[in-house]
Motif scaffolding. Structure first.
Motif, PDB file in Angstrom:
ATOM      1  N   ILE A 163       6.154   6.403  10.928  1.00 13.62           N
ATOM      2  CA  ILE A 163       6.554   5.876   9.618  1.00 13.62           C
ATOM      3  C   ILE A 163       5.350   5.279   8.897  1.00 13.62           C
ATOM      4  CG2 ILE A 163       7.913   4.065   8.494  1.00 13.62           C
ATOM      5  CD1 ILE A 163      10.062   4.589  10.641  1.00 13.62           C
ATOM      6  N   THR A 164       4.545   4.521   9.632  1.00 13.53           N
ATOM      7  CA  THR A 164       3.360   3.905   9.017  1.00 13.53           C
ATOM      8  C   THR A 164       2.390   4.969   8.511  1.00 13.53           C
ATOM      9  OG1 THR A 164       3.598   2.032  10.546  1.00 13.53           O
ATOM     10  CG2 THR A 164       1.476   2.289   9.432  1.00 13.53           C
ATOM     11  N   PHE A 165       2.149   5.977   9.334  1.00 13.04           N
ATOM     12  CA  PHE A 165       1.242   7.047   8.925  1.00 13.04           C
ATOM     13  C   PHE A 165       1.782   7.790   7.705  1.00 13.04           C
ATOM     14  CE2 PHE A 165       0.065  11.542   9.079  1.00 13.04           C
ATOM     15  CZ  PHE A 165      -1.320  11.443   9.012  1.00 13.04           C
ATOM     16  N   PHE A 166       3.077   8.073   7.690  1.00 11.55           N
ATOM     17  CA  PHE A 166       3.687   8.807   6.581  1.00 11.55           C
ATOM     18  C   PHE A 166       3.564   8.025   5.271  1.00 11.55           C
ATOM     19  CE2 PHE A 166       7.482   9.830   4.026  1.00 11.55           C
ATOM     20  CZ  PHE A 166       7.237  11.181   3.809  1.00 11.55           C
ATOM     21  N   ILE A 167       3.814   6.702   5.309  1.00 13.20           N
ATOM     22  CA  ILE A 167       3.748   5.902   4.088  1.00 13.20           C
ATOM     23  C   ILE A 167       2.300   5.778   3.597  1.00 13.20           C
ATOM     24  CG2 ILE A 167       4.101   3.565   3.167  1.00 13.20           C
ATOM     25  CD1 ILE A 167       6.613   3.427   4.916  1.00 13.20           C
ATOM     26  N   ILE A 168       1.371   5.584   4.556  1.00 11.78           N
ATOM     27  CA  ILE A 168      -0.042   5.518   4.151  1.00 11.78           C
ATOM     28  C   ILE A 168      -0.501   6.849   3.539  1.00 11.78           C
ATOM     29  CG2 ILE A 168      -2.404   5.317   5.047  1.00 11.78           C
ATOM     30  CD1 ILE A 168      -1.352   3.258   7.028  1.00 11.78           C
ATOM     31  N   TRP A 169      -0.018   7.948   4.123  1.00  7.57           N
ATOM     32  CA  TRP A 169      -0.369   9.270   3.586  1.00  7.57           C
ATOM     33  C   TRP A 169       0.201   9.464   2.184  1.00  7.57           C
ATOM     34  CZ3 TRP A 169      -3.768  12.772   5.086  1.00  7.57           C
ATOM     35  CH2 TRP A 169      -3.696  14.075   4.540  1.00  7.57           C
ATOM     36  N   MET A 170       1.394   8.914   1.953  1.00  3.03           N
ATOM     37  CA  MET A 170       2.011   9.008   0.633  1.00  3.03           C
ATOM     38  C   MET A 170       1.176   8.281  -0.425  1.00  3.03           C
ATOM     39  SD  MET A 170       6.082   8.470   1.327  1.00  3.03           S
ATOM     40  CE  MET A 170       6.296   7.979  -0.370  1.00  3.03           C
ATOM     41  N   TYR A 171       0.633   7.127  -0.045  1.00  2.00           N
ATOM     42  CA  TYR A 171      -0.083   6.287  -1.018  1.00  2.00           C
ATOM     43  C   TYR A 171      -1.609   6.396  -0.874  1.00  2.00           C
ATOM     44  CZ  TYR A 171       4.365   3.964  -2.061  1.00  2.00           C
ATOM     45  OH  TYR A 171       5.647   3.688  -2.457  1.00  2.00           O
ATOM     46  N   LYS A 172      -2.115   7.430  -0.209  1.00  2.00           N
ATOM     47  CA  LYS A 172      -3.556   7.498   0.051  1.00  2.00           C
ATOM     48  C   LYS A 172      -4.369   7.593  -1.245  1.00  2.00           C
ATOM     49  CE  LYS A 172      -3.867  12.519   0.799  1.00  2.00           C
ATOM     50  NZ  LYS A 172      -2.551  12.825   0.244  1.00  2.00           N
ATOM     51  N   ASP A 173      -3.871   8.347  -2.200  1.00  2.00           N
ATOM     52  CA  ASP A 173      -4.613   8.496  -3.460  1.00  2.00           C
ATOM     53  C   ASP A 173      -4.692   7.177  -4.217  1.00  2.00           C
ATOM     54  OD1 ASP A 173      -4.989  11.172  -2.911  1.00  2.00           O
ATOM     55  OD2 ASP A 173      -3.159  11.786  -3.962  1.00  2.00           O
ATOM     56  N   GLU A 174      -3.589   6.447  -4.271  1.00  2.00           N
ATOM     57  CA  GLU A 174      -3.568   5.161  -4.954  1.00  2.00           C
ATOM     58  C   GLU A 174      -4.448   4.144  -4.233  1.00  2.00           C
ATOM     59  OE1 GLU A 174       0.275   3.708  -6.272  1.00  2.00           O
ATOM     60  OE2 GLU A 174       1.109   5.703  -5.943  1.00  2.00           O
ATOM     61  N   VAL A 193       3.003  -1.788  -0.720  1.00  2.47           N
ATOM     62  CA  VAL A 193       2.925  -0.805   0.371  1.00  2.47           C
ATOM     63  C   VAL A 193       3.312  -1.448   1.702  1.00  2.47           C
ATOM     64  CG1 VAL A 193       1.364   0.664   1.696  1.00  2.47           C
ATOM     65  CG2 VAL A 193       1.220   0.613  -0.799  1.00  2.47           C
ATOM     66  N   THR A 194       2.823  -2.658   1.916  1.00  2.00           N
ATOM     67  CA  THR A 194       3.153  -3.367   3.163  1.00  2.00           C
ATOM     68  C   THR A 194       4.657  -3.621   3.272  1.00  2.00           C
ATOM     69  OG1 THR A 194       0.984  -4.440   3.131  1.00  2.00           O
ATOM     70  CG2 THR A 194       2.668  -5.419   4.533  1.00  2.00           C
ATOM     71  N   ALA A 195       5.279  -4.035   2.168  1.00  2.00           N
ATOM     72  CA  ALA A 195       6.729  -4.280   2.169  1.00  2.00           C
ATOM     73  C   ALA A 195       7.488  -2.988   2.444  1.00  2.00           C
ATOM     74  CB  ALA A 195       7.155  -4.875   0.831  1.00  2.00           C
ATOM     75  N   THR A 196       7.038  -1.880   1.838  1.00  2.00           N
ATOM     76  CA  THR A 196       7.695  -0.584   2.083  1.00  2.00           C
ATOM     77  C   THR A 196       7.593  -0.186   3.542  1.00  2.00           C
ATOM     78  OG1 THR A 196       7.121   0.098  -0.167  1.00  2.00           O
ATOM     79  CG2 THR A 196       7.783   1.834   1.373  1.00  2.00           C
ATOM     80  N   MET A 197       6.383  -0.356   4.127  1.00  2.00           N
ATOM     81  CA  MET A 197       6.216  -0.026   5.550  1.00  2.00           C
ATOM     82  C   MET A 197       7.079  -0.910   6.440  1.00  2.00           C
ATOM     83  SD  MET A 197       2.235   0.972   6.242  1.00  2.00           S
ATOM     84  CE  MET A 197       1.571  -0.574   5.630  1.00  2.00           C
ATOM     85  N   GLY A 198       7.108  -2.204   6.106  1.00  2.00           N
ATOM     86  CA  GLY A 198       7.885  -3.137   6.924  1.00  2.00           C
ATOM     87  C   GLY A 198       9.369  -2.836   6.896  1.00  2.00           C
ATOM     88  N   ILE A 199       9.917  -2.619   5.692  1.00  2.00           N
ATOM     89  CA  ILE A 199      11.346  -2.338   5.556  1.00  2.00           C
ATOM     90  C   ILE A 199      11.704  -1.019   6.244  1.00  2.00           C
ATOM     91  CG2 ILE A 199      13.192  -1.821   3.925  1.00  2.00           C
ATOM     92  CD1 ILE A 199      12.513  -4.743   3.980  1.00  2.00           C
ATOM     93  N   SER A 200      10.886   0.016   6.035  1.00  2.00           N
ATOM     94  CA  SER A 200      11.162   1.327   6.638  1.00  2.00           C
ATOM     95  C   SER A 200      11.116   1.257   8.164  1.00  2.00           C
ATOM     96  CB  SER A 200      10.149   2.361   6.132  1.00  2.00           C
ATOM     97  OG  SER A 200      10.172   2.449   4.728  1.00  2.00           O
ATOM     98  N   ALA A 201      10.077   0.584   8.689  1.00  4.04           N
ATOM     99  CA  ALA A 201       9.955   0.463  10.146  1.00  4.04           C
ATOM    100  C   ALA A 201      11.107  -0.350  10.729  1.00  4.04           C
ATOM    101  CB  ALA A 201       8.618  -0.170  10.505  1.00  4.04           C
ATOM    102  N   THR A 202      11.535  -1.391  10.010  1.00  4.84           N
ATOM    103  CA  THR A 202      12.627  -2.235  10.499  1.00  4.84           C
ATOM    104  C   THR A 202      13.946  -1.482  10.513  1.00  4.84           C
ATOM    105  OG1 THR A 202      11.497  -4.167   9.596  1.00  4.84           O
ATOM    106  CG2 THR A 202      13.803  -4.426  10.181  1.00  4.84           C
ATOM    107  N   ILE A 203      14.193  -0.665   9.489  1.00  3.92           N
ATOM    108  CA  ILE A 203      15.423   0.144   9.460  1.00  3.92           C
ATOM    109  C   ILE A 203      15.427   1.134  10.616  1.00  3.92           C
ATOM    110  CG2 ILE A 203      16.679   1.896   8.145  1.00  3.92           C
ATOM    111  CD1 ILE A 203      15.793   0.427   5.600  1.00  3.92           C
TER     112      ILE A 203
END
Length: 358
Positions: A163-174, A193-203
């Motif tokens: 999940i962390t890798f996928f979210i970082i890959w999504m926002y790599k350009d930004e 980005v951190t909040a998105t990773m945290g919420i996704s990983a927690t779910i």
């Protein structure tokens, strides 16, 4: 060729579901089906949500705290000024952390309550030598449960990493473009980005925790199973010693007999089968709509009823078929059935005539 098999060989096999008493005893010891992963997931989710909701307030208070810090240190540094800054910083930080702290406590209590309800026990705190037994410890380390826990840990690492890798890959350009933005914009972006990773990983962790809870319940029920012999032994323990049980029943019968005999003097008539049956009948329209039985007995009890009736001048009427039928059909305190109304009414009418003449 036929094979003979002794079914007692399987008597000790734990194939039966646990009885309510067994479940209650295990619960008193603190042994319940519970997943620590659910506690961790709910606690982490509630903390992240609280942090996101109060993020603006926290950021504003932190900026104010830094301003006060630098303003105070712009003057001459003394011990009193340092203490004042330190106390102010501690107080302000406590206010910032308080909402997260309170919500975390509520979430921890709620997650436990949802799984096991209210439970308070000190059994798990008692000293037990089995907990420091190296043989038992080795068995726990190389058990199926330890293997399952290892697989769970690996699965959590893979899920969170993916999940962390996928979210970082999504926002790599930004992320690469933050080099051309100011500090406030970069901070806001990384916070989002951190909040998105945290919420996704927690779910994801919460989903895994639900699966873990299902496994914990299955494993708990499996360990709680009883053999047929265990159920028999438990039933015997609940019932107590058969000799003591028989003595208790005998005393209860004696007490019931004494109460029954004390009611015989109040009877209107005692219907008898000369030697074997005796039924004491009473009619009181304030208590019942029909005559009812005060006492009944056979053999020695019947003789005792007749003796008491004779001592208290209660009329005795011999009617063999009626006495037998009433004894079999009704219990003490019951109203006589409708099919006996006429026969009993005739006997009562006869008794009332005798009493009127007397």
């Amino acid at each position: 060729m036929r094979l003979k098999m002794d079914l007692q060989f399987f008597a000790g096999e734990k194939t039966e579901k646990a009885t309510p008493k067994k479940r209650q005893d295990e619960r008193r010891k603190g042994k319940v089906a519970k997943s620590q992963d659910i506690n961790a997931a709910i606690l982490l989710l509630s903390s992240l949500v609280t942090l996101i909701v109060f993020s603006k307030n926290i950021l504003g208070n932190m900026m104010l705290l830094f301003e006060q810090f630098f303003i105070n240190f712009d003057r001459e540094v003394t011990i009193s000024s340092v203490m004042q800054v330190f106390i102010t910083a501690v107080f302000e930080l406590a206010k910032l952390v308080a909402p997260i702290f309170v919500i975390s406590i509520i979430a921890a209590i709620a997650s436990n309550f949802l799984q096991i309800g209210f439970l308070f026990t000190t059994e798990s705190l008692k000293f037990d030598l089995k907990r420091i037994d190296p043989i038992q410890g080795a068995k726990r380390i190389f058990s199926i449960r330890a293997l399952v826990e290892l697989l769970k840990s690996l699965l959590k690492i893979v899920c969170i990493g993916s999940i962390t890798f996928f979210i970082i890959w999504m926002y790599k350009d930004e992320m690469l473009m933050t080099a051309f933005t100011n500090a406030e914009g970069a901070l806001s972006f990384f916070g989002r980005v951190t909040a998105t990773m945290g919420i996704s990983a927690t779910i994801a962790l919460l989903f895994l925790a639900i699966l873990d809870y299902a496994y914990q319940r299955f494993d708990f029920e499996k360990n709680l199973r009883m053999s047929k012999q265990d159920i028999k032994d438990e039933y015997k323990n609940m019932e107590g010693d058969p000799l003591i049980k028989s003595k208790i029943k005998e005393r209860q019968r004696q007490a019931a007999t004494r109460r029954m005999m004390s009611e015989v003097p109040n009877a209107d008539v005692v219907i008898t089968n000369p030697t074997h049956f005796a039924i004491a009948i009473k009619y009181d329209e304030k208590k019942a709509s029909a005559p009812y039985v005060l006492a009944k007995g056979v053999d020695q009890t019947a003789l005792k009823i007749k003796e008491i009736a004779k001592e208290h001048d209660v009329v005795m009427v011999e009617n063999r078929p009626l006495a037998r039928a009433l004894y079999k059909a009704i219990e003490i305190g019951d109203v006589i059935p409708e099919e006996f109304y006429q026969a009993v009414a005739e006997i009562l009418a006869y008794v009332y005539r005798l009493e009127k003449k007397a």
